[in-house]
Design an enzyme around this catalytic site. Structure first.
Site, PDB file in Angstrom:
ATOM      1  N   ARG A 136       0.756  -1.331  -0.064  1.00 53.36           N
ATOM      2  CA  ARG A 136      -0.205   0.053   0.102  1.00 53.36           C
ATOM      3  C   ARG A 136       0.927   1.195  -0.245  1.00 53.36           C
ATOM      4  NH1 ARG A 136      -2.997  -3.083   4.538  1.00 53.36           N
ATOM      5  NH2 ARG A 136      -1.356  -1.954   5.889  1.00 53.36           N
TER       6      ARG A 136
ATOM      7  N   SER B 241      -5.657  -0.313  -0.912  1.00 54.27           N
ATOM      8  CA  SER B 241      -6.245  -1.408  -0.380  1.00 54.27           C
ATOM      9  C   SER B 241      -5.359  -2.623  -0.848  1.00 54.27           C
ATOM     10  CB  SER B 241      -7.727  -1.659  -0.598  1.00 54.27           C
ATOM     11  OG  SER B 241      -8.011  -2.851   0.228  1.00 54.27           O
ATOM     12  N   GLY B 242      -4.755  -3.435   0.159  1.00 53.26           N
ATOM     13  CA  GLY B 242      -4.097  -4.597  -0.290  1.00 53.26           C
ATOM     14  C   GLY B 242      -4.811  -5.964  -0.223  1.00 53.26           C
TER      15      GLY B 242
ATOM     16  N   LYS C 200      -9.456   5.766   3.506  1.00 50.58           N
ATOM     17  CA  LYS C 200      -8.378   5.129   4.062  1.00 50.58           C
ATOM     18  C   LYS C 200      -8.096   5.598   5.385  1.00 50.58           C
ATOM     19  CE  LYS C 200      -5.025   2.355   3.598  1.00 50.58           C
ATOM     20  NZ  LYS C 200      -5.394   0.932   3.083  1.00 50.58           N
TER      21      LYS C 200
ATOM     22  N   ARG D  84     -11.663   1.297  11.127  1.00 51.11           N
ATOM     23  CA  ARG D  84     -12.399   1.357  10.097  1.00 51.11           C
ATOM     24  C   ARG D  84     -13.882   1.538  10.653  1.00 51.11           C
ATOM     25  NH1 ARG D  84      -9.313  -3.730   8.535  1.00 51.11           N
ATOM     26  NH2 ARG D  84     -11.188  -4.916   9.221  1.00 51.11           N
TER      27      ARG D  84
ATOM     28  N   SER E 193     -10.782   1.176   4.866  1.00 48.24           N
ATOM     29  CA  SER E 193      -9.466   0.334   4.622  1.00 48.24           C
ATOM     30  C   SER E 193      -8.697   1.160   5.541  1.00 48.24           C
ATOM     31  CB  SER E 193      -9.172   0.273   3.321  1.00 48.24           C
ATOM     32  OG  SER E 193      -7.830  -0.275   3.095  1.00 48.24           O
ATOM     33  N   ALA E 194      -7.788   0.190   6.342  1.00 50.16           N
ATOM     34  CA  ALA E 194      -6.822   0.660   7.284  1.00 50.16           C
ATOM     35  C   ALA E 194      -5.380   0.448   6.543  1.00 50.16           C
ATOM     36  CB  ALA E 194      -6.827   0.269   8.734  1.00 50.16           C
TER      37      ALA E 194
END
Length: 295
Positions: free
Chosen positions: A51, A82-83, A161, A193, A231-232
């Protein structure tokens, strides 16, 4: 205002060649890019470096083409990476371009409007708490106004994010005499999130004012948003937010719609989203046909 959207393929997290081509042939002006939404082939966990690598690669390209320094790029462009793509999708990025000005338009049915922005940085002890909820709410309301969206029901997607807790960040907070929501770094992804999504829900009136407390985040499942996607990542301390909806003042070629999946194979939600965007489709099984198959 006119919003254009470009989806590009990526062969690796740092592959920006397709965006370079769009810039070279003048299809995309780098100074008009407002957001890059990417999906990389990392593991999606706390230690997913893809990311950050992807963010750095796109940021450097935009900096090179605009002449801006990296700080200015980060202030103007939201990078939401996002992975995790294993067995589901190919790595790719979606580039959002906004052209301001032009003729004043009025499309009563609404056209795609997009705005992006940022919260302030969060201290470790603020992450996953009501502090984050309220800050996200504030920025979402600002982005609605910026996008020319007057009604909450015209907002169809808010991608965020957000940060996460690391061992270093937890120890830093403890050194100042503060505790954090969890000492499990992986679990902290969920709290961040959840808090971010609830900020969207409050801003759009999906849940009542005063309904969110620290004790309810990630515990009270009656509190949720139907349009937030969060997404974190380890690569930031703030929340980067991309808001999308339909506005009468937008001259985009596109409209946006949404639906909510009830489970992982809820294909009807896809058709509902298409219809919500204004298209009519009839290529799905009828209720009678559904009784005859496992649909």
């Amino acid at each position: 205002m006119k919003v254009d959207v470009f989806r590009i393929e990526m062969s690796s997290p740092d592959d920006v060649r397709e965006l370079e081509k769009l810039m070279d042939n003048k299809t995309v002006k780098p100074e008009e890019i407002i957001a890059v939404l990417g999906k990389t082939e990392g593991n999606g966990c706390v230690n997913d470096f893809t990311r950050a690598l992807s963010t750095v690669s796109f940021r450097e390209l935009i900096a090179e083409r605009t002449g801006w320094d990296k700080k200015k790029v980060s202030q103007k462009v939201a990078f939401v990476m996002s992975g995790g793509t294993e067995g589901v999708m190919s790595p790719h990025a979606t580039i959002f371009v906004k052209k301001e000005g032009g003729e004043v338009v009025n499309h009563p049915e609404g056209r795609l409007a997009v705005s992006s922005g940022f919260t302030r940085d969060f201290l470790p002890e603020e992450q996953g708490t009501v502090v984050m909820v309220n800050e996200v709410k504030r920025v979402v309301l600002e982005l609605m106004k910026e996008a020319g969206i007057d009604k909450a029901e015209d907002v169809h997607f808010v991608q965020i994010k957000c940060p996460l807790l690391t061992s270093e960040r937890i120890l830093e907070a403890k050194g100042r005499g503060f505790d954090v929501v969890t000492h499990d770094t992986y679990e902290s992804m969920g709290y961040n999130r959840g808090a971010s999504a609830l900020g969207v829900a409050l801003a759009l009136g999906e849940i009542p004012e005063g309904s969110v407390t620290n004790e309810k985040i990630c515990r009270d499942w009656s509190l949720y948003s139907k349009v937030a996607s969060t997404s974190a990542g380890i690569e930031l301390l703030n929340c980067e937010i991309i808001l999308m909806g339909n506005s009468a003042s937008s001259d985009s070629e596109y409209r946006i719609g949404h639906s909510v999946m009830k489970d992982a194979i809820d294909y009807r939600a896809v058709t509902e989203a298409i219809e919500n965007a204004g298209l009519s489709i009839d290529k799905v099984p009828t209720p009678e046909q559904n009784k005859l198959c496992l649909c």
